[in-house]
Structures are given as C-alpha cells and as structure tokens.
Scaffold this active site. Structure first.
Site, PDB file in Angstrom:
ATOM      1  N   GLY A 153      -3.854 -11.532 -10.554  1.00  0.00           N
ATOM      2  CA  GLY A 153      -5.032 -12.402 -10.597  1.00  0.00           C
ATOM      3  C   GLY A 153      -4.788 -13.702  -9.859  1.00  0.00           C
ATOM      4  N   SER A 154      -5.539 -14.723 -10.229  1.00  0.00           N
ATOM      5  CA  SER A 154      -5.469 -16.009  -9.546  1.00  0.00           C
ATOM      6  C   SER A 154      -4.236 -16.794  -9.947  1.00  0.00           C
ATOM      7  CB  SER A 154      -6.717 -16.838  -9.866  1.00  0.00           C
ATOM      8  OG  SER A 154      -6.685 -17.275 -11.208  1.00  0.00           O
ATOM      9  N   VAL A 157      -4.746 -18.779 -13.443  1.00  0.00           N
ATOM     10  CA  VAL A 157      -4.410 -18.041 -14.663  1.00  0.00           C
ATOM     11  C   VAL A 157      -2.932 -17.666 -14.654  1.00  0.00           C
ATOM     12  CG1 VAL A 157      -4.947 -16.005 -16.065  1.00  0.00           C
ATOM     13  CG2 VAL A 157      -6.773 -17.184 -14.831  1.00  0.00           C
ATOM     14  N   GLY A 158      -2.388 -17.455 -13.466  1.00  0.00           N
ATOM     15  CA  GLY A 158      -0.972 -17.126 -13.365  1.00  0.00           C
ATOM     16  C   GLY A 158      -0.091 -18.192 -13.998  1.00  0.00           C
ATOM     17  N   GLU A 175       1.428 -11.203  -9.628  1.00  0.00           N
ATOM     18  CA  GLU A 175       0.840 -10.778  -8.352  1.00  0.00           C
ATOM     19  C   GLU A 175      -0.432 -11.579  -8.146  1.00  0.00           C
ATOM     20  OE1 GLU A 175       2.275  -8.851  -6.261  1.00  0.00           O
ATOM     21  OE2 GLU A 175       3.920  -8.227  -7.564  1.00  0.00           O
ATOM     22  N   CYS A 209      -7.061  -9.477  -2.363  1.00  0.00           N
ATOM     23  CA  CYS A 209      -6.029 -10.521  -2.269  1.00  0.00           C
ATOM     24  C   CYS A 209      -5.341 -10.537  -0.922  1.00  0.00           C
ATOM     25  CB  CYS A 209      -5.015 -10.363  -3.393  1.00  0.00           C
ATOM     26  SG  CYS A 209      -4.159  -8.770  -3.391  1.00  0.00           S
TER      27      CYS A 209
END
Length: 476
Positions: A153-154, A157-158, A175, A209
């Site tokens: 994800g982004s 949020v990572g 990732e 991505c």
C-alpha cells in the site's frame, strides 16, 4: 483460482471496471504461475544447503536450513486485490507458516467477498485464516504480535504498520510505491516506447505502483513522442475511453477527487483528456505537457505526490545527468524506466540512481519474472518477494554446524590457560587468508584426519563419518 475464476473476475469488474481479459492476465494468471513455480521448486527451496566451513571449525560441516517464521500477517491491497493478496500467500504457505490474510473489503468489496468465499472453501482454515474488514480491523490486527507482517500500500499507511510492528520487534516486508520516472531518449524506438508507456500508464486507470508516474522526453523527439503517445491511447481505448471495456475506473470518489484536483489550473498544459466524473469514478487518460519549463513541472500538484491515477506529466530534457540529479532529489522510486539505445545514457541512470528495479525499453513486466525480486528501496519499500524471494521473505535461514565429539579431533589450543604454543596455534588458525590458501589448508587437514583415522582404528566409524561430511557435505 481455476474453479473460482469467474467469481474473481466478476468481482474485479464490479470494483474497478476491469475487463475479463485484464483480470485474468494481470491477476489470476500471475498467481497461477507463482503457485506452479512453488510446487516445482519446493523440494529445492526447503532443502538444507551446504556452505563452506572455516578452519577453526574443521573437521565439521556447515549448512543453512530454512525454517518457517511462524504465524504471519498479510495485509492485502485494493488496486490489484487478488494478485497482491494471493502471491505473498503462496510464499508464506510454501515456507510453512500459519497465515492471517486481511482483505481490503472497505475498498473493493466484491473482489474481497469472492476471495473470502473461495479461500474458506479451498484452503486449510485451521492454518490459513482470511478476514475482511476496514481500518478498524487493520488496527486491531496490528496490536497483536506476529512473526512477520507483509503490507502492500501507500507509504503513509506503511509508516503506521512499521511503527506497530516495531512495538513487538516484528520484521516487516513493506511493498509501497512512489513516483516512477520514465526517460525517453532521442535514440529510442518511439513506436515501441509510446506503446509500452501508454499500456503501463493507463492499465487499471493508472492505479499501479509500477506505472510510469512522469516522463522526461528528449527535446529533439518531443513532438514525435507526443503524437505517437496520443495515437496509441486512442488505438487502445478509442476516442472516448469512458465507453471502452478496457479502461478501468478509480477505486472510489475520494481518489477520483484527489487525482482530478491535479488538473486544477493546468488547462493550458493539457494536450489530451482532462475530463472527469466523480460520481462514476472516471478520469480521462490525461497528458500534461510542460515543455522545457522545469520550474512549473516541479511545482505542479501532480509532482507533489505519487499520482496513482490516469494523469501523466511530461517535461523535455537535453541533459541526462540533469534528469538523474532531479530523480535523486526525490525519494527512491519502486521502478525506473529508460527508453534509449545510447549506452552512455543508459549507464548514467543505472549507475547514478537508486530504485527498486531498473528497466531498459520496457515497462512493469519485470514483475512477471519469478527469478527477479520485486520490491522497493527506501520509501518505496523494505524487502522483496516473488518466486524464491517470496519463500525467503517468509523463512529464517537457520545456521547449522555439525562437528565430531571425539577427543582426538578436539583442538586443545582453544581452551585456557593460553600458553605461547596455544597462542601460536590459534594465531595460525585465525590468520586472514585468500580463499585459495584456505582450500589448500583444508585439504591438508583432510590428509591429517585420514592419517589419524588409520592410527585410531578403534574409533574409525565416528571419525570416518565426519571425514565424509568434510569432503562431501553433511549426511544429516
């Protein structure tokens, strides 16, 4: 995957307007390849691997044994919901872990519901638990202790995932993405370059991505590039992409508004597209052309964040080194693409930039090669997966050393008190040597051990066992 193919593809159609063809090639077929690759290579991946043994531990045998990490958490992502949930699941299962797989139900409910039903039907529910839910479910899961957390994800949020995992000293695979730059040099084949860029950028409406985020095109070929790019988009999606079965939709209204806001104040820059409809989650395939105005290009809203939508900024360049410097000012991208047949130009970007992947004359297809790791560096990701890299991602390489316990083969010099003789012996054993000298010493030791075996016939069996280990590897 095969028996549930229709349910998965229907879910993707409802959530993202993805065609049946792209749903198969971009999602379920990739998982089929990952699963078959794991089945074909599982015996090799799980086997104990012999490694060389240093002088101090001779006679002895050293090896690496992969162990499962334990119970792992996989947090799926909405842009390719089937692929990004099940490809890491293949690696986690192959490595022998128990898994909790959290699906992005709040963003793509139909795809998630289909996966939930199929996983419950076909997978071992005692060891593989599939959950649906939204942010609150993620928050609850991240409070628990896991042996690894895998997140796609982004980077926003990572960071949250990374912080939560750090509370338990839990390792992570993150990732994420970033702004993937694409360089189109004056020696490139524009027929090929523009087709591959148009395909990679506008599949899934730019919500990929590894999609090209922005373009640097050499000034000498800029006009031809733009003409061919626009023509290819029309060839792919027709004059009205909204009516094309092959053009996807944004995942929701919020993301539609976010990306469409990048077009505000850019009317003079739009050379294709520019229309959008928040209610139907649609944005035209759109190109923003900045000419050689790098200042406006750099300060535009489209360059302030990862676009993750069907908007493509284009700027002209003449100096490849200036482009590399610009790329290095930002965060390290997940992928960097160079379309060029100029060896020097390609070398500049290969050697002076850092990215998760570097592709020449291609877009995104590296992720289909099971022999290549897929993952970012820095803000674009931590760790990688795909193929054996997925197995390694969810494994621990346990160090194994086996030595004989016979007194004859025990080095007395290792134990205190340390006399001058012992210090000399240890100094000899610990001297740093080139590899070829170590090999000579190793085989000299082999001869010594062989002589000791001959002179100690009553202990020949255990000594012979370790002699075989020394020469041929561990016999377990």
């Amino acid at each position: 995957l095969r028996e549930g193919k229709d349910a998965l593809l229907q879910g993707l159609k409802k959530d993202l307007n993805r065609s049946e063809e792209e749903g198969y090639f971009l999602e379920t077929n990739i998982i089929e390849h990952a699963a078959q690759n794991a089945l074909d290579n599982l015996n090799d991946w799980t086997s104990e691997t012999r490694v060389s043994t240093n002088l101090i531990n001779l006679p002895g045998a050293s090896s690496l044994k992969p162990d499962p990490l334990g119970c792992v958490l996989i947090l799926g992502c909405w842009n390719y919901p089937v692929q990004l949930a099940l490809v890491p699941l293949v690696g986690a299962i192959a490595a022998g872990n128990a898994v909790v797989l959290k699906l992005p139900t709040d963003m793509v409910p139909h795809s998630s519901n289909a996966m939930q039903r199929l996983c419950d039907q076909y997978l071992d529910r005692k060891h593989i638990v599939v959950m649906e839910g939204g942010v609150k479910t993620n928050q609850a899961l991240l409070k628990e202790r896991w042996d690894k957390v895998f997140y796609t994800g982004s980077d926003v949020v990572g960071r949250i995932v990374y912080e939560a995992a750090a509370n338990h000293l839990t390792p992570v695979c993150l990732e994420m993405g970033g702004k993937c730059p694409t360089i189109v040099g004056k020696t490139s084949n524009l027929e090929v370059a523009t087709k591959r860029i148009a395909w990679g950028k506008w599949m899934n409406a730019g919500q990929t991505c590894v999609a090209p985020d922005h373009i640097f095109v050499h000034k000498d070929i800029s006009k031809q590039f733009r003409e061919k790019l626009l023509k290819n988009v029309k060839d792919f999606y027709g004059t009205d992409a909204k009516a094309s079965k092959f053009f996807c939709r944004m995942v929701n209204g919020r993301h539609t508004q976010r990306v469409s806001s990048m077009l505000e104040g850019q009317k003079d820059r739009i050379i294709m597209g520019g229309n959008f409809d928040v209610e139907s989650r649609y944005i035209d395939p759109t190109v923003l052309f900045f000419g050689d105005d790098w200042k406006s290009f750099e300060s535009s809203r489209a360059m302030s964040q990862e676009i993750f939508g069907p908007v493509l900024p284009v700027v002209e360049y003449t100096d490849a080194e200036r482009v590399a410097q610009f790329i290095n000012k930002g965060e390290k991208p997940l992928s960097l693409y160079v379309f060029s047949n100029d060896a020097r130009e390609k070398e500049i970007f290969l050697r002076t930039t850092s990215s998760g992947a570097y592709l020449v004359n291609e877009i995104a297809t590296h992720l289909t090669n099971e022999e290549l790791p897929f993952g970012g560096v820095g803000h674009s990701g931590i760790a990688s997966y795909h193929g054996k890299f997925s197995f390694d991602c969810f494994s621990h390489q346990k160090a194994v050393l086996r030595r004989p316990d016979t007194t004859v083969l025990d080095i007395f010099a290792r134990y205190p008190p340390y006399s001058s003789l012992k210090v000399s012996i240890l100094g000899f054993a610990q001297t740093v040597r080139p590899a070829w000298k170590f090999r000579v010493l190793k085989y000299a030791l082999f001869l010594v051990v062989a002589m000791i075996i001959v002179q100690n016939k009553t202990r020949i069996a255990p000594m012979l066992h370790w002699l075989v280990d020394l020469v041929f590897g561990p016999t377990m």
